[in-house]
Enzyme design. Sequence first.
Site, PDB file in Angstrom:
ATOM      1  N   PRO A  33      43.310  30.700  32.471  1.00 25.72           N
ATOM      2  CG  PRO A  33      41.790  29.008  32.963  1.00 25.72           C
ATOM      3  CD  PRO A  33      42.461  30.204  33.554  1.00 25.72           C
ATOM      4  CD  GLU A  34      44.675  35.169  27.587  1.00 30.01           C
ATOM      5  OE1 GLU A  34      44.329  35.439  26.417  1.00 30.01           O
ATOM      6  OE2 GLU A  34      45.543  35.804  28.200  1.00 30.01           O
ATOM      7  CE  LYS A  89      38.628  34.256  30.197  1.00 28.49           C
ATOM      8  NZ  LYS A  89      39.899  34.743  30.816  1.00 28.49           N
ATOM      9  NE  ARG A 297      44.529  42.641  32.634  1.00 30.73           N
ATOM     10  CZ  ARG A 297      43.724  41.948  31.830  1.00 30.73           C
ATOM     11  NH1 ARG A 297      43.832  40.630  31.762  1.00 30.73           N
ATOM     12  NH2 ARG A 297      42.821  42.565  31.096  1.00 30.73           N
TER      13      ARG A 297
END
Length: 308
Positions: A33-34, A89, A297
């Site tokens: 989730p962002e 978040k 990443r």
Amino acid sequence: MRWENPIRFYWYFQGNLIGIAPATYLVFTWGVPELPEVETVRRGLAQFTTGFTIVSAEGLHPRVLKPASLGPLGAVVGARIKSVNRRGKFLWFVLDRDQALVAHLGMSGQFLFPRKDRPEPGHVRARFALKKGLKRRELVYSDQRTFGWLSVEEMHDGVPTSALHIAVDPFDAAFDRDAVIAAMKSRKAAIKSVILNQEIMSGVGNIYADESLWRARIHPEIPANELSVRKIGALVDAAIEVMAEAVEVGGTSFDAMYINVNGESGIFETSLAAYGQDGEPCPRCGRQIRRIAFGNRSSHFCPKCQVK
Ligand SMILES: [Zn+2]
């Protein structure tokens, strides 16, 4: 249907997906989730839990409670939920007392309102019973990978302890665009690391970093201090714009994340221009989107629109 997808988000209430609501959306899955996803969760929780009193709260996994929590989840029993807030978040239930129930979804955390006519949700880590007058509601926190957590925390001017170090995000009324741009401009690090730095501006994760850099036509590896204030401003605005669009459709994900009853994927995923699009044509110029390593990443960019 993607019921077998290991990362999934099944969040139903009265047959509709909370936060999006069209009746066709019955199943909702996403990856890490962002901010837009967390905002979608916040809106759904606010809509369906505000005004409810927590009748019971039970942790069902040793790692669900953050070690720094002021007490077990049971410490919030008897509290009434006044609203649900968020910074970056970090999510929290604002209670009618000086403490908040804080949640971080980690990699795979989900809040669900279980339904009797649906399969029992898996990986349930905590369970809450809520009550408002005669209305009763069960809320569960599910987290397959257990990187998420819940905790009971003290509030400091409306912000819980664990979110104090996080900068405000662009959707916060206290967001100071000029100060953020100046802070970014002072950094020598690659602009992508700078826009991901949660202590300068919170909320931008890997997906929205790549998308906003693409929109602002900035190569991810350019040192931030070599960019003009105007260019950094364009990047910040692009990040706000792309996240606002994602909030509108309820967040995005890595793979088919909005799955409706026909198995069609959702709206925002198909509008990602750069993230995860390596080998696909740039929607602006047609050149193939490239992927390069970024720490452990990746960064995705258009080699024609985003030059060093
Ligand atoms: Zn291009």
